[in-house]
Scaffold this motif. Structure first.
Motif, PDB file in Angstrom:
ATOM      1  N   GLU A 180       0.711  -1.130  -0.194  1.00 46.27           N
ATOM      2  CA  GLU A 180       0.000   0.075  -0.049  1.00 46.27           C
ATOM      3  C   GLU A 180       0.906   1.242  -0.008  1.00 46.27           C
ATOM      4  O   GLU A 180       2.099   1.163   0.104  1.00 46.27           O
ATOM      5  CB  GLU A 180      -0.877  -0.038   1.203  1.00 46.27           C
ATOM      6  N   ASN A 185      -4.370   3.061  -0.464  1.00 40.12           N
ATOM      7  CA  ASN A 185      -4.387   1.559  -0.748  1.00 40.12           C
ATOM      8  C   ASN A 185      -3.696   1.505  -2.286  1.00 40.12           C
ATOM      9  O   ASN A 185      -4.076   2.760  -3.167  1.00 40.12           O
ATOM     10  CB  ASN A 185      -5.674   0.882  -0.562  1.00 40.12           C
ATOM     11  N   CYS A 186      -3.136   0.646  -2.797  1.00 37.07           N
ATOM     12  CA  CYS A 186      -3.055   0.368  -4.183  1.00 37.07           C
ATOM     13  C   CYS A 186      -3.430  -0.728  -5.087  1.00 37.07           C
ATOM     14  O   CYS A 186      -3.533  -1.625  -4.426  1.00 37.07           O
ATOM     15  CB  CYS A 186      -1.488   0.736  -4.486  1.00 37.07           C
ATOM     16  N   LEU A 187      -3.643  -0.563  -6.228  1.00 35.64           N
ATOM     17  CA  LEU A 187      -4.636  -1.634  -7.201  1.00 35.64           C
ATOM     18  C   LEU A 187      -4.076  -1.368  -8.367  1.00 35.64           C
ATOM     19  O   LEU A 187      -3.394  -0.579  -8.942  1.00 35.64           O
ATOM     20  CB  LEU A 187      -5.964  -1.378  -7.236  1.00 35.64           C
ATOM     21  N   THR A 196      -5.673  -6.168  -5.994  1.00 35.94           N
ATOM     22  CA  THR A 196      -5.080  -5.542  -4.866  1.00 35.94           C
ATOM     23  C   THR A 196      -4.557  -6.697  -3.742  1.00 35.94           C
ATOM     24  O   THR A 196      -5.163  -7.800  -3.895  1.00 35.94           O
ATOM     25  CB  THR A 196      -6.108  -4.668  -4.440  1.00 35.94           C
ATOM     26  N   HIS A 197      -3.818  -6.150  -2.842  1.00 34.70           N
ATOM     27  CA  HIS A 197      -3.089  -7.012  -1.924  1.00 34.70           C
ATOM     28  C   HIS A 197      -4.425  -7.315  -0.879  1.00 34.70           C
ATOM     29  O   HIS A 197      -5.102  -6.743  -0.702  1.00 34.70           O
ATOM     30  CB  HIS A 197      -2.142  -6.305  -1.079  1.00 34.70           C
ATOM     31  N   ARG A 209     -10.684   1.988  -0.447  1.00 35.36           N
ATOM     32  CA  ARG A 209     -10.283   0.470  -0.957  1.00 35.36           C
ATOM     33  C   ARG A 209     -11.847  -0.113  -0.956  1.00 35.36           C
ATOM     34  O   ARG A 209     -11.979  -0.817  -2.163  1.00 35.36           O
ATOM     35  CB  ARG A 209      -9.378  -0.247  -0.125  1.00 35.36           C
ATOM     36  N   GLN A 225      -8.085 -10.563  -4.880  1.00 36.56           N
ATOM     37  CA  GLN A 225      -7.177 -10.018  -3.815  1.00 36.56           C
ATOM     38  C   GLN A 225      -5.954 -10.953  -3.502  1.00 36.56           C
ATOM     39  O   GLN A 225      -6.210 -11.851  -3.103  1.00 36.56           O
ATOM     40  CB  GLN A 225      -7.902  -9.902  -2.315  1.00 36.56           C
ATOM     41  N   CYS A 238      -2.238   1.081 -12.951  1.00 36.46           N
ATOM     42  CA  CYS A 238      -2.108   1.207 -11.793  1.00 36.46           C
ATOM     43  C   CYS A 238      -2.833   2.251 -11.127  1.00 36.46           C
ATOM     44  O   CYS A 238      -3.102   3.187 -11.727  1.00 36.46           O
ATOM     45  CB  CYS A 238      -0.655   0.983 -11.309  1.00 36.46           C
TER      46      CYS A 238
END
Length: 289
Positions: A180, A185-187, A196-197, A209, A225, A238
């Protein structure tokens, strides 16, 4: 109109809002917090934020200083006493005031502070061109699922990002997986799937998120995920999501250009859908009698 804060039982002018020098939040970063967006008096995901606040307090054994219903009322009052139509409400709870020792004296009364700031919006250039991020090896503590006020690692990450002229710093685990950002948060979009994580101790269960994944599902975008890396084949987009940025396309990470180098269709659509929900909140709030 002067700004107003709530500090331990009193509404006070912000410039007079102080806590004791031996407050454990100051001495040890021994506390938790929440940030809630408010649009024209309508709070975004208020119940979910308060539930996460309760979980964070429980996880570090800090007692809520007031019943949750009363905290909710105080949040609304702090918003009403400040001049921002669209605001960020900060709630911070620390273990309280105690002589400096790792083991706190008992009994101890938790500190509660609630403040309001204007809800910032990203600049048009950032929206049109997409964001630039750097990566760093994760150096944070191992309970990032707790919304702790111990944010020194994130401060250092943001300083590194600023020195590089970047908008955000993303944390990488020892295997190079994206976790993140310092404040997001990142995707990614990989082979057409939004990835995403997964939720664990390495990332926060961010409200933006949650909304991003919900919007993706409701519009027929597949989600997954799992741990992921920037060098995976099929990675075309991203993005990052947060209270202040909503969903923001990320078009460059370190020296890697993502996809075409321009905001991609999935991030652009998700951002638009999220902003539409924000606008519904604004409209609904202003139409209330």
């Amino acid at each position: 109109m002067p700004l107003t804060a709530w500090v331990n039982g009193h509404f006070v002018p912000l410039e007079q809002a102080v806590v004791h020098i031996e407050d454990r939040g100051f001495q040890f970063a021994d506390g938790v917090y929440e940030v809630i967006a408010c649009f024209s008096g309508a709070f975004l995901d208020l119940d979910a934020h308060l539930s996460r606040l309760q979980r964070s307090c429980d996880a570090v054994a800090i007692r809520l200083p007031r019943p949750m219903g009363e905290i909710e009322q105080l949040i609304a009052e702090v918003y009403a006493r400040n001049p921002f139509p669209h605001a960020m409400i900060y709630i911070q709870i620390t273990r309280g005031i105690s002589p400096r020792s790792h083991h706190p004296a008992e009994p101890i009364e938790p500190t509660l502070v609630i403040t309001a700031r204007e809800l910032p919006e990203p600049g048009q250039e950032k929206i049109e061109k997409g964001a630039y991020a750097i990566t760093l090896r994760d150096m944070r503590w191992q309970r990032c699922d707790i919304k702790s006020i111990a944010l020194l690692a994130s401060v250092l990450g943001e300083l590194e990002a600023a020195r590089a002229g970047a908008d955000e710093c993303f944390w990488l685990d020892e295997h190079g997986h994206m976790l993140e950002g310092c404040a997001s948060n990142c995707l990614a979009v990989i082979d057409g799937v939004l990835v995403t994580h997964p939720l664990d101790h390495h990332i926060l269960d961010g409200m933006s998120r949650r909304m991003t994944l919900r919007l993706a599902v409701s519009h027929g975008i597949a989600i997954e995920q799992r741990p992921w890396q920037l060098n995976e084949p099929g990675l075309s987009e991203c993005m990052m999501c947060s209270t202040t940025d909503a969903i923001m396309p990320v078009c460059r990470v370190d020296e890697q250009i993502i996809g075409s180098g321009h905001p991609g269709p999935v991030a652009t659509s998700l951002r638009q859908w999220m902003l539409e929900e924000f606008e519904q909140l604004r409209t609904g709030a202003t139409q209330q009698p």
